[in-house]
Design an enzyme around this catalytic site. Structure first.
Site, PDB file in Angstrom:
ATOM      1  N   GLY A 272      18.399  51.953  19.502  1.00 57.39           N
ATOM      2  CA  GLY A 272      17.818  52.795  20.555  1.00 57.39           C
ATOM      3  C   GLY A 272      16.303  52.764  20.412  1.00 57.39           C
TER       4      GLY A 272
ATOM      5  N   ILE B  16      14.199  54.501  18.564  1.00 58.06           N
ATOM      6  CA  ILE B  16      13.643  54.496  17.204  1.00 58.06           C
ATOM      7  C   ILE B  16      14.006  53.194  16.486  1.00 58.06           C
ATOM      8  CG2 ILE B  16      13.625  55.702  14.972  1.00 58.06           C
ATOM      9  CD1 ILE B  16      14.098  58.333  16.568  1.00 58.06           C
TER      10      ILE B  16
ATOM     11  N   THR C  60      17.233  58.056   8.506  1.00 59.33           N
ATOM     12  CA  THR C  60      16.372  59.069   9.126  1.00 59.33           C
ATOM     13  C   THR C  60      17.025  59.603  10.402  1.00 59.33           C
ATOM     14  OG1 THR C  60      15.132  57.333  10.296  1.00 59.33           O
ATOM     15  CG2 THR C  60      14.162  58.139   8.265  1.00 59.33           C
ATOM     16  N   SER C  61      18.356  59.436  10.515  1.00 55.81           N
ATOM     17  CA  SER C  61      19.016  59.869  11.758  1.00 55.81           C
ATOM     18  C   SER C  61      19.634  61.256  11.580  1.00 55.81           C
ATOM     19  CB  SER C  61      20.046  58.828  12.197  1.00 55.81           C
ATOM     20  OG  SER C  61      20.974  58.569  11.168  1.00 55.81           O
ATOM     21  N   ARG C  62      20.868  61.325  11.128  1.00 50.70           N
ATOM     22  CA  ARG C  62      21.509  62.602  10.819  1.00 50.70           C
ATOM     23  C   ARG C  62      22.314  62.443   9.538  1.00 50.70           C
ATOM     24  NH1 ARG C  62      18.301  64.723  13.538  1.00 50.70           N
ATOM     25  NH2 ARG C  62      18.587  66.036  15.371  1.00 50.70           N
TER      26      ARG C  62
ATOM     27  N   GLU D  47      22.156  70.259   4.965  1.00 49.33           N
ATOM     28  CA  GLU D  47      20.712  70.485   4.902  1.00 49.33           C
ATOM     29  C   GLU D  47      20.474  71.979   4.820  1.00 49.33           C
ATOM     30  OE1 GLU D  47      18.405  68.565   7.961  1.00 49.33           O
ATOM     31  OE2 GLU D  47      19.299  66.621   7.499  1.00 49.33           O
TER      32      GLU D  47
ATOM     33  N   HIS E  61      13.849  66.247   5.743  1.00 47.08           N
ATOM     34  CA  HIS E  61      13.935  66.085   7.203  1.00 47.08           C
ATOM     35  C   HIS E  61      12.553  66.241   7.868  1.00 47.08           C
ATOM     36  CE1 HIS E  61      16.955  66.474  10.775  1.00 47.08           C
ATOM     37  NE2 HIS E  61      15.860  65.811  11.136  1.00 47.08           N
TER      38      HIS E  61
HETATM   39  C1  DGY Z   1      15.030  65.255  15.995  1.00 50.89           C
HETATM   40  O1  DGY Z   1      14.167  65.500  16.849  1.00 50.89           O
HETATM   41  O2  DGY Z   1      16.220  65.134  16.296  1.00 50.89           O
HETATM   42  C2  DGY Z   1      14.584  65.078  14.584  1.00 50.89           C
HETATM   43  O3  DGY Z   1      15.639  65.020  13.704  1.00 50.89           O
HETATM   44  C3  DGY Z   1      13.581  66.127  14.174  1.00 50.89           C
HETATM   45  O4  DGY Z   1      12.412  65.860  14.830  1.00 50.89           O
END
Ligand code: DGY
Length: 327
Positions: free
Chosen positions: A155, A157, A235-237, A266, A285
């Site tokens: 996507g 990112i 860096t997603s979830r 988290e 995060h």
């Molecule tokens: C989001 O925007 O979903 C990020 O995880 C935090 O900025």
């Protein structure tokens, strides 16, 4: 009369000013998320809600806010919101895509580089007074240039990470259920089946949304497929990764390293097994946490809120059909 809204955390000042100019806003000013009872007791007469990814906005909560027209989530991810329940109730939900793409991609690369070149471990060695000399075998890491990067989820990112990787001379492969032929041509990235991506990559980076399909997408079976030298970046979830499977994979040398900005749960408790390992970096995060980006996200959330309150289509709707239906 200004429309009433509830904001679950103080946002950067320009956004607070914009919201206050149009709304009668109540804001939770604690550093931690408001307890659920606090949200419930503050939303009975609101038309708008600004939520964060730490607030679980489910059907039950929505039923406590019968006048609610718009939920403006201060995040691009919206897995904290029951979208089906919102759509069923005709509540428009909006998010903050785009403005955090480059900042998040920067941080993804920061994690990737830090893990590859053992930056955090090096810092710990120096602080502990263990830096005795320059040595041929001290803290040897892995090269980033020339390595294969596997991007899971191409996507916005994912594409921004691919652009950075290109600059580093990496070979880039990706897996996404929707093949991106144009991006393949523009960036020279190569589509690969998921399992093949896992087995060929020196670095795997995750950029998918969290959905029932992507929950624990990476677990014990996937670690078996990866190279023993593989470095995993997320860096997603957090729940896209099975944390305990990751712990075992790192501990047993199934993969080399992990660099995480997101975890499950988290915050990650300080006594979590993952934190006993040296081959993992955990950030709290913060991938989108630059001054400029957080301000842009907040202004976008403010504009989405105001549009929804006016019955207009916000610039970033997730369920646009609710607005069309209301008209
Ligand atoms: C989001 O925007 O979903 C990020 O995880 C935090 O900025």
């Amino acid at each position: 009369m200004k429309p009433r809204v509830y904001i679950t955390r103080m946002l950067p000042k320009p956004a607070m000013e914009r919201i206050n100019s149009f709304c009668d806003a109540k804001t939770w000013d604690g550093e931690l998320p408001p307890p659920r009872e606090v949200i419930t007791s503050n939303i009975s007469d609101v038309e708008g809600l600004v939520s964060l990814l730490t607030d679980k906005i489910d059907a039950d909560l929505m039923d406590k806010a019968p006048k609610l027209k718009v939920i403006s989530n201060y995040a691009v991810g919206f897995d904290n919101i029951d979208m089906e329940a919102a759509t069923k109730r005709g509540i428009i939900v909006a998010n903050t895509p785009g403005v955090l793409t480059e900042t998040t991609a920067d941080f993804t690369f920061a994690l990737l580089m830090s893990a590859a070149r053992r930056v955090v471990e090096g810092d710990k060695v120096v602080r502990a007074g263990k830096w005795k000399t320059w040595g041929p075998m001290i803290l040897l890491g892995q090269d980033v240039h020339g390595a294969t990067l596997g991007i899971v989820g191409l996507g916005r990112i994912g594409v921004a990470v691919a652009r950075r990787a290109k600059g580093f001379g990496m070979r880039i492969i990706y897996y996404d259920p929707n093949r991106q032929k144009q991006t393949e041509e523009e960036l020279g990235v190569q589509y690969t089946e998921f399992d093949k991506l896992l087995s060929e990559s020196d670095f795997v980076t995750l950029h998918t949304n969290l959905t029932p399909e992507t929950h624990h997408l990476i677990g014990a079976r996937q670690f078996e497929l990866m190279k023993k030298t593989c470095i995993l970046v997320n860096t997603s979830r957090g729940p896209i990764l099975d944390n305990m499977a990751l712990y075992h994979a790192l501990r047993d040398g199934r993969i080399a390293y992990a660099a995480l900005d997101v975890t499950e749960p988290e915050p990650l408790p300080p006594d979590h097994p993952l934190l006993t390992l040296d081959n993992v970096i955990v950030a709290p995060h913060i991938a989108s946490a630059s001054v400029a980006t957080r301000t842009k996200m907040a202004l976008m959330a403010a504009e989405n809120l105001i549009a929804g309150l006016k019955g207009e289509m916000p610039a970033n709707p997730i369920n646009p059909e609710t607005v069309k239906r209301a008209r």
